[in-house]
Design a protein around this motif. Sequence first.
Motif, PDB file in Angstrom:
ATOM      1  N   GLY A 162     -26.977  13.025 -70.848  1.00 43.03           N
ATOM      2  CA  GLY A 162     -27.318  11.622 -71.022  1.00 43.03           C
ATOM      3  C   GLY A 162     -27.238  10.844 -69.724  1.00 43.03           C
ATOM      4  N   GLN A 163     -27.197   9.519 -69.863  1.00 48.11           N
ATOM      5  CA  GLN A 163     -27.031   8.618 -68.725  1.00 48.11           C
ATOM      6  C   GLN A 163     -25.550   8.525 -68.412  1.00 48.11           C
ATOM      7  OE1 GLN A 163     -29.345   7.218 -66.923  1.00 48.11           O
ATOM      8  NE2 GLN A 163     -31.146   6.750 -68.164  1.00 48.11           N
ATOM      9  N   ILE A 164     -25.169   8.951 -67.210  1.00 48.66           N
ATOM     10  CA  ILE A 164     -23.765   8.929 -66.812  1.00 48.66           C
ATOM     11  C   ILE A 164     -23.639   8.168 -65.499  1.00 48.66           C
ATOM     12  CG2 ILE A 164     -23.313  11.103 -68.017  1.00 48.66           C
ATOM     13  CD1 ILE A 164     -23.292  12.507 -65.297  1.00 48.66           C
ATOM     14  N   GLY A 165     -22.410   7.967 -65.058  1.00 49.45           N
ATOM     15  CA  GLY A 165     -22.159   7.337 -63.769  1.00 49.45           C
ATOM     16  C   GLY A 165     -21.949   8.374 -62.679  1.00 49.45           C
ATOM     17  N   PHE A 166     -22.157   7.976 -61.436  1.00 51.30           N
ATOM     18  CA  PHE A 166     -21.876   8.876 -60.317  1.00 51.30           C
ATOM     19  C   PHE A 166     -20.455   9.424 -60.414  1.00 51.30           C
ATOM     20  CE2 PHE A 166     -24.865   8.117 -56.482  1.00 51.30           C
ATOM     21  CZ  PHE A 166     -25.974   7.966 -57.298  1.00 51.30           C
ATOM     22  N   ALA A 167     -19.492   8.559 -60.705  1.00 49.14           N
ATOM     23  CA  ALA A 167     -18.085   8.981 -60.716  1.00 49.14           C
ATOM     24  C   ALA A 167     -17.811  10.008 -61.808  1.00 49.14           C
ATOM     25  CB  ALA A 167     -17.177   7.770 -60.876  1.00 49.14           C
ATOM     26  N   ASP A 168     -18.649  10.047 -62.845  1.00 47.03           N
ATOM     27  CA  ASP A 168     -18.458  11.043 -63.894  1.00 47.03           C
ATOM     28  C   ASP A 168     -18.629  12.460 -63.361  1.00 47.03           C
ATOM     29  OD1 ASP A 168     -17.968   9.199 -65.975  1.00 47.03           O
ATOM     30  OD2 ASP A 168     -20.117   8.857 -66.229  1.00 47.03           O
ATOM     31  N   VAL A 169     -19.402  12.620 -62.284  1.00 45.31           N
ATOM     32  CA  VAL A 169     -19.589  13.945 -61.694  1.00 45.31           C
ATOM     33  C   VAL A 169     -18.246  14.500 -61.223  1.00 45.31           C
ATOM     34  CG1 VAL A 169     -20.687  15.214 -59.806  1.00 45.31           C
ATOM     35  CG2 VAL A 169     -21.979  13.463 -61.062  1.00 45.31           C
ATOM     36  N   ALA A 170     -17.431  13.649 -60.596  1.00 42.30           N
ATOM     37  CA  ALA A 170     -16.112  14.095 -60.144  1.00 42.30           C
ATOM     38  C   ALA A 170     -15.267  14.574 -61.309  1.00 42.30           C
ATOM     39  CB  ALA A 170     -15.394  12.962 -59.404  1.00 42.30           C
ATOM     40  N   HIS A 171     -15.372  13.902 -62.430  1.00 40.37           N
ATOM     41  CA  HIS A 171     -14.559  14.269 -63.589  1.00 40.37           C
ATOM     42  C   HIS A 171     -15.051  15.561 -64.240  1.00 40.37           C
ATOM     43  CE1 HIS A 171     -12.002  10.681 -63.586  1.00 40.37           C
ATOM     44  NE2 HIS A 171     -13.066  10.081 -63.070  1.00 40.37           N
ATOM     45  N   VAL A 172     -16.362  15.813 -64.175  1.00 40.01           N
ATOM     46  CA  VAL A 172     -16.881  17.094 -64.648  1.00 40.01           C
ATOM     47  C   VAL A 172     -16.265  18.245 -63.850  1.00 40.01           C
ATOM     48  CG1 VAL A 172     -18.962  18.530 -64.775  1.00 40.01           C
ATOM     49  CG2 VAL A 172     -19.040  16.160 -65.560  1.00 40.01           C
ATOM     50  N   VAL A 173     -16.234  18.078 -62.525  1.00 38.70           N
ATOM     51  CA  VAL A 173     -15.655  19.116 -61.664  1.00 38.70           C
ATOM     52  C   VAL A 173     -14.154  19.240 -61.895  1.00 38.70           C
ATOM     53  CG1 VAL A 173     -15.230  19.790 -59.266  1.00 38.70           C
ATOM     54  CG2 VAL A 173     -17.462  18.849 -59.931  1.00 38.70           C
ATOM     55  N   ALA A 174     -13.453  18.101 -61.927  1.00 42.50           N
ATOM     56  CA  ALA A 174     -11.998  18.127 -62.106  1.00 42.50           C
ATOM     57  C   ALA A 174     -11.616  18.769 -63.438  1.00 42.50           C
ATOM     58  CB  ALA A 174     -11.436  16.707 -62.008  1.00 42.50           C
ATOM     59  N   ASP A 175     -12.336  18.423 -64.499  1.00 38.98           N
ATOM     60  CA  ASP A 175     -12.046  19.010 -65.809  1.00 38.98           C
ATOM     61  C   ASP A 175     -12.234  20.524 -65.780  1.00 38.98           C
ATOM     62  OD1 ASP A 175     -11.506  16.516 -66.819  1.00 38.98           O
ATOM     63  OD2 ASP A 175     -13.410  16.280 -67.866  1.00 38.98           O
ATOM     64  N   HIS A 176     -13.272  20.971 -65.091  1.00 36.75           N
ATOM     65  CA  HIS A 176     -13.523  22.419 -65.045  1.00 36.75           C
ATOM     66  C   HIS A 176     -12.390  23.155 -64.315  1.00 36.75           C
ATOM     67  CE1 HIS A 176     -15.961  26.072 -64.955  1.00 36.75           C
ATOM     68  NE2 HIS A 176     -15.587  26.225 -63.691  1.00 36.75           N
ATOM     69  N   LEU A 177     -11.877  22.520 -63.259  1.00 38.47           N
ATOM     70  CA  LEU A 177     -10.806  23.154 -62.475  1.00 38.47           C
ATOM     71  C   LEU A 177      -9.418  22.886 -63.053  1.00 38.47           C
ATOM     72  CD1 LEU A 177     -12.076  22.409 -58.851  1.00 38.47           C
ATOM     73  CD2 LEU A 177     -12.143  24.601 -60.061  1.00 38.47           C
ATOM     74  N   GLY A 178      -9.347  22.068 -64.087  1.00 34.79           N
ATOM     75  CA  GLY A 178      -8.045  21.733 -64.666  1.00 34.79           C
ATOM     76  C   GLY A 178      -7.200  20.865 -63.754  1.00 34.79           C
ATOM     77  N   VAL A 179      -7.871  19.985 -63.007  1.00 38.69           N
ATOM     78  CA  VAL A 179      -7.227  19.132 -62.017  1.00 38.69           C
ATOM     79  C   VAL A 179      -7.161  17.709 -62.547  1.00 38.69           C
ATOM     80  CG1 VAL A 179      -7.516  18.085 -59.736  1.00 38.69           C
ATOM     81  CG2 VAL A 179      -7.921  20.530 -60.053  1.00 38.69           C
ATOM     82  N   ALA A 180      -6.032  17.055 -62.374  1.00 40.78           N
ATOM     83  CA  ALA A 180      -5.863  15.683 -62.849  1.00 40.78           C
ATOM     84  C   ALA A 180      -6.395  14.698 -61.819  1.00 40.78           C
ATOM     85  CB  ALA A 180      -4.386  15.392 -63.115  1.00 40.78           C
ATOM     86  N   PRO A 181      -7.279  13.768 -62.210  1.00 40.03           N
ATOM     87  CA  PRO A 181      -7.719  12.711 -61.291  1.00 40.03           C
ATOM     88  C   PRO A 181      -6.547  11.841 -60.849  1.00 40.03           C
ATOM     89  CG  PRO A 181      -9.151  12.830 -63.217  1.00 40.03           C
ATOM     90  CD  PRO A 181      -7.949  13.680 -63.517  1.00 40.03           C
ATOM     91  N   GLN A 182      -6.640  11.316 -59.620  1.00 36.32           N
ATOM     92  CA  GLN A 182      -5.647  10.394 -59.081  1.00 36.32           C
ATOM     93  C   GLN A 182      -6.275   9.020 -58.960  1.00 36.32           C
ATOM     94  OE1 GLN A 182      -3.839  11.926 -55.438  1.00 36.32           O
ATOM     95  NE2 GLN A 182      -4.264  14.015 -56.091  1.00 36.32           N
ATOM     96  N   THR A 183      -5.473   8.000 -59.134  1.00 42.54           N
ATOM     97  CA  THR A 183      -5.967   6.623 -58.999  1.00 42.54           C
ATOM     98  C   THR A 183      -5.182   5.885 -57.934  1.00 42.54           C
ATOM     99  OG1 THR A 183      -4.459   5.874 -60.749  1.00 42.54           O
ATOM    100  CG2 THR A 183      -6.688   6.535 -61.407  1.00 42.54           C
TER     101      THR A 183
END
Length: 397
Positions: free
Chosen positions: A376-397
């Motif tokens: 679907g229509q996603i945001g640029f930042a969603d790409v980072a979360h796709v990668v992080a989820d695949h690697l089992g990595v927690a995003p930092q804020t």
Amino acid sequence: MARAFLVVMDSVGIGGAPDADQFFNGDQPDTGANTLGHIAQACAAGRAEEGRSGPLKLPVLSALGLGAAVKLASGLDLPDLHAEIKGGWGAATEVSRGKDTPSGHWELAGLPVPWDWHYFPDETPAFPDPVTAHLAKMAGTEGILGNCHASGTAVIADLGAEHCETGWPICYTSADSVLQIAAHEDHFGLDRLLDLCRAVAPMLHEMKVGRVIARPFVGDAASGFERTANRRDFAIMPPKPVLTNWVQDAGGKVYAIGKIGDIFSLQGIDEVRKGRDAALMGHLGHLVDEAEDGSFTFANFVEFDSEYGHRRDVSGYARALEWFDREIGQIMARLRPGDLMVLTADHGNDPTWIGTDHTRERVPVLVTGGAQGPLGQIGFADVAHVVADHLGVAPQT
């Protein structure tokens, strides 16, 4: 254990940005720009026949959903890109207020740019007096050449001989938030050019100019001047952790291919591999074969943008796309079970459009090894979360 590869096809936009009317090439808004779509239409109409012929042939990218992504982003149906889709596909929209390399890459890595970039006016002189004086002082010269908006290839053709005679650096800008410095590798010196860019970067970064770029060249007035592959970007450091930091801090190794290391000021990056796009494809293939479990490889292929988009070379851009399609297909065939590869872009640069600048567009998101079907229509930042989820990595804020 999983691995992830994020590959940016620099400037391969697919139209449809909802705020394109707020971004301009000269006095023309970017509304209606569509890099991939207009190249495909030109090929189908026989208007891109230099070094290639016929409809745009992208079987690998089409099978990942490229044609469907273009239609989702902009409503444009491209029959030559119809295919049975075997991957995940979508279209990403940027929120950062820019259509440039740092804005796109930072947001793809999970960090929308939190400020407005500074842009130099399209007039001569383009730079304020304090910047000009600082450039000359750091260069050890009485002045600078250029001081204007310019095409990088055109400005060295126009000023290269005078630069070699005077030793003054050629300084220019564009519609991006950037100051570029061109100098001859022999007459001025490559190390001296890099030192100059490094010395002036803090002042420009304080102004929120995104990058100072070293643009070395060789040659002479008789045979012509040519830029070399020794470009170096001195970019503002991201103010918060991004995807590379997330992976590295979780214990994964991070590889940067192309200008990724420069864009992120080496933050969260273990190894950098550079060169022209053909060499970068070799580096990507090597890492697909050899990179460790849990690793993240972030690659940028810049020549779509630098060689063909800015130069408004439709045939050249089409050739580059077809080359990339062939090469990436061979590399994708070597991915391991559990690997993720995401192909995307950072902005547009429609070679059929007015001017020579980037265009504000949505970008494709094509996934193999992960979710299948429409994203679907996603945001640029969603790409980072796709990668992080695949690697089992927690995003930092």
